[in-house]
Write a protein that holds these residues in place. Sequence first.
Motif, short mmCIF file in Angstrom:
data_model
loop_
_atom_site.label_atom_id
_atom_site.label_comp_id
_atom_site.label_asym_id
_atom_site.label_seq_id
_atom_site.Cartn_x
_atom_site.Cartn_y
_atom_site.Cartn_z
N LEU A 130 -12.90 37.41 -9.54
CA LEU A 130 -12.68 36.72 -8.26
C LEU A 130 -13.55 35.47 -8.25
CD1 LEU A 130 -11.53 36.99 -5.29
CD2 LEU A 130 -13.73 37.99 -4.73
N LEU A 131 -12.92 34.31 -8.08
CA LEU A 131 -13.67 33.06 -8.13
C LEU A 131 -13.29 32.15 -6.96
CD1 LEU A 131 -13.26 32.47 -11.94
CD2 LEU A 131 -15.41 32.99 -10.76
N PRO A 132 -14.24 31.33 -6.51
CA PRO A 132 -13.88 30.44 -5.41
C PRO A 132 -13.08 29.23 -5.92
CG PRO A 132 -16.14 30.03 -6.11
CD PRO A 132 -15.63 31.17 -6.95
N VAL A 133 -12.12 28.83 -5.13
CA VAL A 133 -11.47 27.53 -5.35
C VAL A 133 -11.69 26.75 -4.06
CG1 VAL A 133 -9.31 26.30 -5.79
CG2 VAL A 133 -9.80 28.40 -7.03
N ARG A 134 -12.61 25.79 -4.14
CA ARG A 134 -13.05 25.07 -2.94
C ARG A 134 -11.92 24.18 -2.41
NH1 ARG A 134 -15.14 20.10 -1.66
NH2 ARG A 134 -16.83 20.05 -0.14
N GLY A 135 -11.75 24.23 -1.11
CA GLY A 135 -10.74 23.37 -0.47
C GLY A 135 -11.36 22.60 0.67
N GLN A 136 -11.19 21.28 0.64
CA GLN A 136 -11.65 20.44 1.77
C GLN A 136 -10.41 19.90 2.47
OE1 GLN A 136 -15.04 17.94 1.04
NE2 GLN A 136 -14.26 16.30 2.35
N VAL A 137 -10.41 19.97 3.78
CA VAL A 137 -9.27 19.46 4.56
C VAL A 137 -9.78 18.65 5.76
CG1 VAL A 137 -7.52 21.22 4.02
CG2 VAL A 137 -9.15 21.66 5.85
N LEU A 138 -8.88 17.84 6.32
CA LEU A 138 -9.20 17.10 7.54
C LEU A 138 -8.28 17.63 8.63
CD1 LEU A 138 -9.09 13.46 6.05
CD2 LEU A 138 -10.85 15.20 5.79
N LYS A 139 -8.83 17.79 9.82
CA LYS A 139 -8.00 18.18 10.98
C LYS A 139 -8.00 16.96 11.89
CE LYS A 139 -8.05 22.67 9.66
NZ LYS A 139 -7.11 23.75 9.60
N VAL A 140 -6.83 16.38 12.12
CA VAL A 140 -6.78 15.10 12.85
C VAL A 140 -5.83 15.19 14.05
CG1 VAL A 140 -7.17 13.87 10.66
CG2 VAL A 140 -4.84 14.04 11.57
N HIS A 141 -5.97 14.20 14.92
CA HIS A 141 -5.08 14.08 16.07
C HIS A 141 -4.07 12.96 15.76
CE1 HIS A 141 -3.99 14.64 20.21
NE2 HIS A 141 -4.07 13.34 20.43
N ASP A 193 -6.64 8.71 2.23
CA ASP A 193 -5.83 7.67 1.55
C ASP A 193 -4.55 8.28 0.98
OD1 ASP A 193 -7.79 5.89 2.16
OD2 ASP A 193 -8.61 5.72 0.13
N ARG A 194 -4.69 9.46 0.33
CA ARG A 194 -3.50 10.08 -0.28
C ARG A 194 -2.47 10.44 0.79
NH1 ARG A 194 -5.02 15.08 -2.44
NH2 ARG A 194 -7.26 14.84 -2.48
N CYS A 195 -2.95 10.96 1.93
CA CYS A 195 -2.01 11.36 2.99
C CYS A 195 -1.36 10.12 3.62
CB CYS A 195 -2.72 12.21 4.04
SG CYS A 195 -3.12 13.84 3.40
N CYS A 196 -2.15 9.05 3.77
CA CYS A 196 -1.57 7.83 4.35
C CYS A 196 -0.54 7.21 3.41
CB CYS A 196 -2.66 6.80 4.66
SG CYS A 196 -3.65 7.28 6.08
N SER A 197 -0.70 7.43 2.10
CA SER A 197 0.32 6.85 1.23
C SER A 197 1.63 7.65 1.34
CB SER A 197 -0.18 6.68 -0.21
OG SER A 197 0.06 7.82 -0.94
N LEU A 198 1.55 8.92 1.74
CA LEU A 198 2.78 9.70 1.99
C LEU A 198 3.36 9.42 3.38
CD1 LEU A 198 2.15 13.37 0.74
CD2 LEU A 198 3.91 11.80 -0.06
N GLU A 199 2.46 9.24 4.35
CA GLU A 199 2.90 9.04 5.75
C GLU A 199 2.02 7.92 6.35
OE1 GLU A 199 5.40 10.38 8.05
OE2 GLU A 199 4.45 8.57 8.84
N PRO A 200 2.44 6.63 6.14
CA PRO A 200 1.58 5.50 6.52
C PRO A 200 1.16 5.49 8.01
CG PRO A 200 3.34 4.76 5.08
CD PRO A 200 3.64 6.19 5.41
N LEU A 237 -0.20 7.62 9.55
CA LEU A 237 -1.47 8.37 9.73
C LEU A 237 -2.68 7.44 9.79
CD1 LEU A 237 -0.91 11.52 7.52
CD2 LEU A 237 -1.38 11.50 9.98
N TRP A 238 -2.52 6.17 9.43
CA TRP A 238 -3.64 5.23 9.58
C TRP A 238 -4.10 5.20 11.03
CZ3 TRP A 238 -6.41 4.05 5.66
CH2 TRP A 238 -5.83 3.91 4.39
N GLY A 239 -3.22 5.56 11.94
CA GLY A 239 -3.57 5.55 13.38
C GLY A 239 -4.15 6.89 13.85
#
Length: 341
Positions: free
Chosen positions: A196-207, A256-263, A265-267
Amino acid sequence: MAAPKVAVVGAGVIGLSTALCIMETCPNCSVTILSEQFSPNTTSDVAAGMLIPHTYPDTPIHVQKQWFKETFTYLFAISNSAEASEAGIHLVSGWQVFKNTPKEELPFWSDVVLGFRPMSKAELQKFPQHQSGQAFTTLKCDCPPYLSWLEKRLKAAGVQMYTRKVADLWELHGKYDIIVNCAGIGAHQLVGDKKLLPVRGQVLKVHAPWVKNFIRDGDGLTYIYPGIHRITLGGTREKENWTLSPDPGTTKDIFDRCCSLEPSLWGAQDIQVKVGLRPSRQCVRLQREVLSQGGVKLLVVHNYGHGAGGFSVHRGTAKEAAGLVGECIAALQGSSSKAKL
Ligand code: FAD
């Protein structure tokens, strides 16, 4: 025999749903949850909670499909009920897009989600860097509300919950008849599981309330998952990294990666950063074990190692774990009636 006493170690989505399934299948049991952390401080609180399965290489696909189907059916019923908003469960439609067309045409879960189909040319125009894609509707759990909803149901069923770190399962011997290990990544230390090993995940929660559809890059690394109130932007998959503090460079990279999929999101506003350690294993450990020490026995059921897909399969694995608890109870009843003879 008196009502069997069951201790569930862990209060993430796996521990809570397993405790609930035990109460449903064995209402005369006395169930106690012991956990170092409760919501909102578990890995399960960090997750996006999307029902898109992750594949466990060492678990047969038909078993994984069954777990996913049971989970989908259970949550679909909640999404169609008046409980939906309190439980944080909702349907969400969107796209999984590929830069290179995948070898496997249909994922194993394609007939469980709703309306799975190839994306049309018009839809693909939104993603000029991608060659192909799949459109479907699935379910999403907003994780902290869902965990609170599970806790509320457990309390109503009489389940006791205590904040406690268990250093060794033998600490619970004598007080409980059966121990259910749902410690997530904590099982690495608790039962010394080196697989059993950790796979670290970082996420952003945005409005960004104008984003209504999910978008997932086919490699699974970049994703935009709209919840009822906030959107989860991801992510990272860092094997054997135990660091729980957010990394600012990674935050910028995800955004940056998410904004390139859904521009649009810059807002996005009110960006919060979360980190969780996925409890990764080649297969979920769903197993009965009888521990033995100097002739004394301890009945244990393991249910951990759900990696990147715990929400997608939690109800299916919880039902299976509850079945294993039922087998332990039958064994205990058998031995207590033999003792009477
Ligand atoms: P946890 O939530 O970590 O719960 C473990 C519990 O055990 C905790 O309460 C902890 O305090 C307790 N514990 C541990 N050790 C001890 C001990 N010694 N004594 C007492 N208590 C102990 N899955 C999906 O299906 N869809 C997604 O979209 C998704 N997105 C994700 C995004 C990220 C960034 C991450 C990190 C994960 C994601 N996942 C997703 C995976 C999902 O979060 C996990 O599979 C799931 O949360 C595992 O649940 P768990 O209950 O096993 O673990």
